[in-house]
Design a protein around this motif. Sequence first.
Motif, mmCIF file in Angstrom:
data_model
loop_
_atom_site.group_PDB
_atom_site.id
_atom_site.type_symbol
_atom_site.label_atom_id
_atom_site.label_comp_id
_atom_site.label_asym_id
_atom_site.label_seq_id
_atom_site.Cartn_x
_atom_site.Cartn_y
_atom_site.Cartn_z
ATOM 1 N N LEU A 123 15.043 -44.301 4.666
ATOM 2 C CA LEU A 123 14.672 -45.698 4.836
ATOM 3 C C LEU A 123 14.305 -46.267 3.477
ATOM 4 C CD1 LEU A 123 14.053 -48.041 6.801
ATOM 5 C CD2 LEU A 123 11.709 -47.176 6.921
ATOM 6 N N LEU A 124 15.094 -47.213 2.971
ATOM 7 C CA LEU A 124 14.863 -47.800 1.659
ATOM 8 C C LEU A 124 13.908 -48.976 1.753
ATOM 9 C CD1 LEU A 124 18.551 -47.768 0.331
ATOM 10 C CD2 LEU A 124 16.762 -46.050 -0.011
ATOM 11 N N GLY A 125 13.300 -49.329 0.611
ATOM 12 C CA GLY A 125 12.380 -50.458 0.582
ATOM 13 C C GLY A 125 10.950 -49.990 0.495
ATOM 14 N N GLY A 126 10.084 -50.829 -0.024
ATOM 15 C CA GLY A 126 8.681 -50.454 -0.149
ATOM 16 C C GLY A 126 8.459 -49.611 -1.381
ATOM 17 N N ARG A 127 7.254 -49.103 -1.536
ATOM 18 C CA ARG A 127 6.889 -48.330 -2.709
ATOM 19 C C ARG A 127 7.113 -46.841 -2.478
ATOM 20 N NH1 ARG A 127 1.094 -51.177 -4.371
ATOM 21 N NH2 ARG A 127 1.925 -53.290 -4.643
ATOM 22 N N GLY A 128 7.227 -46.102 -3.593
ATOM 23 C CA GLY A 128 7.327 -44.657 -3.502
ATOM 24 C C GLY A 128 8.717 -44.193 -3.100
ATOM 25 N N GLN A 129 8.801 -42.907 -2.747
ATOM 26 C CA GLN A 129 10.067 -42.299 -2.368
ATOM 27 C C GLN A 129 10.544 -42.828 -1.020
ATOM 28 O OE1 GLN A 129 11.954 -40.126 -4.141
ATOM 29 N NE2 GLN A 129 10.514 -40.420 -5.848
ATOM 30 N N PRO A 130 11.874 -42.994 -0.863
ATOM 31 C CA PRO A 130 12.389 -43.433 0.445
ATOM 32 C C PRO A 130 11.971 -42.455 1.544
ATOM 33 C CG PRO A 130 14.106 -43.502 -1.224
ATOM 34 C CD PRO A 130 12.946 -42.782 -1.850
ATOM 35 N N ALA A 131 11.633 -42.981 2.706
ATOM 36 C CA ALA A 131 11.188 -42.150 3.821
ATOM 37 C C ALA A 131 12.392 -41.614 4.593
ATOM 38 C CB ALA A 131 10.290 -42.950 4.760
ATOM 39 N N THR A 132 12.367 -40.317 4.901
ATOM 40 C CA THR A 132 13.435 -39.697 5.680
ATOM 41 C C THR A 132 13.343 -40.131 7.140
ATOM 42 O OG1 THR A 132 13.449 -37.772 4.228
ATOM 43 C CG2 THR A 132 14.444 -37.513 6.409
ATOM 44 N N LYS A 133 14.492 -40.467 7.716
ATOM 45 C CA LYS A 133 14.554 -40.803 9.134
ATOM 46 C C LYS A 133 15.042 -39.591 9.922
ATOM 47 C CE LYS A 133 17.171 -44.374 8.295
ATOM 48 N NZ LYS A 133 18.006 -45.579 8.515
ATOM 49 N N LEU A 134 14.530 -39.449 11.135
ATOM 50 C CA LEU A 134 14.830 -38.295 11.982
ATOM 51 C C LEU A 134 15.453 -38.746 13.295
ATOM 52 C CD1 LEU A 134 11.418 -36.469 11.443
ATOM 53 C CD2 LEU A 134 13.575 -35.968 10.268
ATOM 54 N N VAL A 135 16.366 -37.916 13.810
ATOM 55 C CA VAL A 135 16.984 -38.180 15.113
ATOM 56 C C VAL A 135 17.042 -36.869 15.890
ATOM 57 C CG1 VAL A 135 18.403 -40.111 14.324
ATOM 58 C CG2 VAL A 135 19.306 -37.777 14.228
ATOM 59 N N ALA A 136 17.140 -36.983 17.205
ATOM 60 C CA ALA A 136 17.341 -35.783 18.033
ATOM 61 C C ALA A 136 18.740 -35.231 17.790
ATOM 62 C CB ALA A 136 17.153 -36.124 19.501
ATOM 63 N N ASN A 137 18.860 -33.924 17.814
ATOM 64 C CA ASN A 137 20.153 -33.267 17.656
ATOM 65 C C ASN A 137 20.783 -33.085 19.029
ATOM 66 O OD1 ASN A 137 22.362 -31.745 17.003
ATOM 67 N ND2 ASN A 137 21.209 -29.919 16.386
ATOM 68 N N PRO A 138 21.860 -33.792 19.320
ATOM 69 C CA PRO A 138 22.466 -33.640 20.658
ATOM 70 C C PRO A 138 22.930 -32.223 20.937
ATOM 71 C CG PRO A 138 23.903 -34.882 19.182
ATOM 72 C CD PRO A 138 22.591 -34.750 18.490
ATOM 73 N N ASP A 139 23.257 -31.470 19.883
ATOM 74 C CA ASP A 139 23.702 -30.089 20.048
ATOM 75 C C ASP A 139 22.548 -29.094 19.947
ATOM 76 O OD1 ASP A 139 26.368 -30.874 20.279
ATOM 77 O OD2 ASP A 139 26.637 -30.880 18.110
ATOM 78 N N GLY A 140 21.320 -29.604 19.943
ATOM 79 C CA GLY A 140 20.169 -28.715 19.825
ATOM 80 C C GLY A 140 19.964 -27.837 21.042
ATOM 81 N N ALA A 141 20.312 -28.343 22.200
ATOM 82 C CA ALA A 141 20.158 -27.579 23.441
ATOM 83 C C ALA A 141 21.093 -28.167 24.488
ATOM 84 C CB ALA A 141 18.722 -27.618 23.932
ATOM 85 N N PHE A 142 21.505 -27.315 25.405
ATOM 86 C CA PHE A 142 22.378 -27.742 26.501
ATOM 87 C C PHE A 142 21.825 -27.205 27.816
ATOM 88 C CE2 PHE A 142 25.066 -27.395 22.740
ATOM 89 C CZ PHE A 142 25.719 -28.624 22.740
ATOM 90 N N SER A 143 22.163 -27.879 28.881
ATOM 91 C CA SER A 143 21.798 -27.387 30.205
ATOM 92 C C SER A 143 22.907 -27.732 31.183
ATOM 93 C CB SER A 143 20.468 -27.991 30.672
ATOM 94 O OG SER A 143 20.621 -29.377 30.918
ATOM 95 N N ILE A 144 22.868 -27.059 32.310
ATOM 96 C CA ILE A 144 23.873 -27.282 33.353
ATOM 97 C C ILE A 144 23.155 -27.657 34.640
ATOM 98 C CG2 ILE A 144 25.583 -26.138 34.833
ATOM 99 C CD1 ILE A 144 26.459 -24.570 32.357
ATOM 100 N N GLY A 145 23.644 -28.703 35.280
ATOM 101 C CA GLY A 145 23.068 -29.153 36.541
ATOM 102 C C GLY A 145 24.037 -28.961 37.691
ATOM 103 N N LEU A 146 23.514 -28.468 38.792
ATOM 104 C CA LEU A 146 24.302 -28.282 40.014
ATOM 105 C C LEU A 146 23.655 -29.076 41.138
ATOM 106 C CD1 LEU A 146 26.368 -26.840 41.904
ATOM 107 C CD2 LEU A 146 24.705 -24.950 42.075
#
Length: 413
Positions: free
Chosen positions: A84-107
Motif C-alpha cells: 500500500l503506497l502513500g503516507g510516511r515510512g515504508q509501504p505497508a504490505t497487504k495480505l489476502v487469504a490463499n484460496p489454495d491454503g486448504a480444501f474441503s469436500i461437502g456431501l
Amino acid sequence: MSADERFDSDRSAAKPANYGEGMSGTNLERAGDHNQRVTLQAVRANGPITRADLAQITGLTAPAIANITKRLLDDKMILKAGRLLGGRGQPATKLVANPDGAFSIGLNIDRDHIAVVALDFEGKVRARISREVHFAMPDEVVDFFTAAIEQIRADRAIDFDRLIGIGVGMPDDLGRVRLPNRPEAYEVWSQIDVAERFGAILNVPVSLENDATAAAIGEMQFGHGLQTSSFIYTLISAGLGGGLVINGHYFRGTHGRSGEIGFLPIVRQNPDGTNTAASLQDAVSLYALYAHLNAAGHRVSTPTDLETLSPEGLSLVDDWIEIAAAHLHDPFLTLSCAINPEAHYIGGRLPASLIEKLCARLNEAYARLSDRIPKIAPVTRAALAIDAAPMGAAILPFNERFLPIREALMKTN
C-alpha cells in the motif's frame, strides 16, 4: 506461541467489520487459537488488508498481529498481495487469504438428490457433481461419493494434500420421517454411522450436520452473513428446514433444531372442501410443489423440470407460491418479532426465480403491516442458493479448523 499472543491485554475499541459482532480478539483461555481464527477471518473477509488495519479490526496489538500473520504466511493460509503506497515510512504490505491454503469436500444427502462439491478456502466451488435420485440407499450414496472423489482427483480440481476434511449435510431423521413414496428400506439411514462410512474413503475427519444448519453456517461464513450478523435461514429442499445466526454465531438451541419450522402443524384444505391436519413442509417444500403440479397432470420430479413448464404449469407454480407464502407468513413473522434479526434468507434447491417470487410475496404482505409492526426482517434469497446444503457441508471442516466460532474458546487441548 508467545505470551503476547495468548494473553493480549492491549485491545482497541474498534468494532469488528464484515465478519460478525463479537468476533474481536480475546483474553480468555485458548486465546491464541481464537485470535488466529479471528485474524484469518478478518483477512479473508476484508483482504487485501494491512496489518495495521487488522489490528484495528480485531482489537489485537501490532506485535500479536505480526506474530499471527507470520505463522499464517508460513502455513500458506494467507499471501502477500503487494504494498500500500502513500503516507510516511515504508509501504505497508497487504495480505489476502490463499484460496489454495486448504480444501474441503461437502456431501449433501437428501431424499431427492445427492451432491458433492469441492471448495477452496475462499469458498469457490472447484468441482460439483450431483445426481437426481429419490431415496438413494447408503451403498448407492457411497458408490456415488467414491466415483465423485475419483473424478475430482482425475481432474486435479483440488490439492488432496491440503484436504482438511469432509462435511456431510443431511436432514435430521432422514430414515424416520415419512414422505410420499418413501420405501420402507429407507429406514436403514437411521441405523448406520454416516461419519464412519464416509470418513474411511479418504481417511480425513468428517463433520456431520443437519443440512439446514450446514446451509445457515455456510451463509454465515461465505455468504450474506459476512455483512449480516443476525439472520434467519430457511432451506427449501425435499423438505423444509431452518437455522438461526445471532450476533455472528450459529445458535443451535437445546437439541440442535433452532429455526426448524418444517414440522409446525398446519391445516390444509382438500379439493372437496374438507380439512386435513398436516405439517408445514407438507405444503412448503419441493415435494409439495411437485405434488401440486402432478395432481394437475404436469409430471415433474426435479428442479430442472420446473424450468421447462408450459404456461399452464407456470401458472400453477404461481398459485403454489401464493399458498406457500400464506403458510409461511405467520411463522416467519413470529420468528422476526421474537428474534429481531437483520434479514431472513431463503435458500435451497427451489429455482432462484421462484425463491425471489416467494420473497416478493412475503415482503409485500409484511409491508402492509408496517404501521402496526415497524421492524419486520426483509426476506431475501440466500447467496449460496441451490448449492447451499453441499457448500454449507463443505464449509464445516473450515469452521472446525480455521474460522472463528464461540466453541473455539470452549474446547480443551
